[in-house]
Scaffold this motif. Sequence first.
Motif, PDB file in Angstrom:
ATOM      1  N   ARG A  85       0.824  -1.215   0.000  1.00 47.48           N
ATOM      2  CA  ARG A  85       0.000   0.000   0.000  1.00 47.48           C
ATOM      3  C   ARG A  85       0.848   1.250   0.000  1.00 47.48           C
ATOM      4  N   ASP A  86       1.988   1.223   0.664  1.00 47.54           N
ATOM      5  CA  ASP A  86       2.835   2.411   0.795  1.00 47.54           C
ATOM      6  C   ASP A  86       3.881   2.403  -0.320  1.00 47.54           C
ATOM      7  N   LYS A  87       3.643   3.188  -1.357  1.00 42.71           N
ATOM      8  CA  LYS A  87       4.520   3.208  -2.531  1.00 42.71           C
ATOM      9  C   LYS A  87       5.423   4.431  -2.574  1.00 42.71           C
ATOM     10  N   ARG A  88       5.549   5.173  -1.459  1.00 47.41           N
ATOM     11  CA  ARG A  88       6.385   6.371  -1.469  1.00 47.41           C
ATOM     12  C   ARG A  88       7.838   6.018  -1.733  1.00 47.41           C
ATOM     13  N   LYS A  89       8.466   6.819  -2.582  1.00 47.61           N
ATOM     14  CA  LYS A  89       9.880   6.612  -2.890  1.00 47.61           C
ATOM     15  C   LYS A  89      10.694   7.731  -2.282  1.00 47.61           C
ATOM     16  N   GLN A  90      11.963   7.440  -2.073  1.00 47.31           N
ATOM     17  CA  GLN A  90      12.868   8.397  -1.459  1.00 47.31           C
ATOM     18  C   GLN A  90      14.030   8.664  -2.412  1.00 47.31           C
TER      19      GLN A  90
END
Length: 141
Positions: A85-90
Amino acid sequence: NSNDLECIPMIWGLLPNNGTHHQPHLLPTDPNYSVSPHYKIFNARSETIYEKKSFNGLIRNGQTCIIALEGYYEWITPRSQSSTRDKRKQPYYVCYKNKQRPLLMAGLWSCVKTGKKIKNANNTNNMEDETITTFAILTTD
């Protein structure tokens, strides 16, 4: 001599050679500049450059280059985010340790007319076509 090296300023974002006086390519410093549709080919896949019409002529004409840069950002998904669910990239900055030397990348370049007229380099009253040199970085999968 075709083996000579030359260092010239270029704009990142390969442009086709189709600027006209009706629809000129605009430089980023122009107040009417917009990112789209100008300067939109930033990267070219090395695996497919021979198949793509937009790159095939550049390869055939030897319009390859080496791009020196301080570093670049790669976007990664942190390991702590294993949830689907958490697809945030850094962003992760890639460079040589202490930035002691530049990274070198392969690229393709094109010199294009902007459709504008400028005074020629010899400071005479003659006008000539303005040209800019643009490039795309070659990437791999």
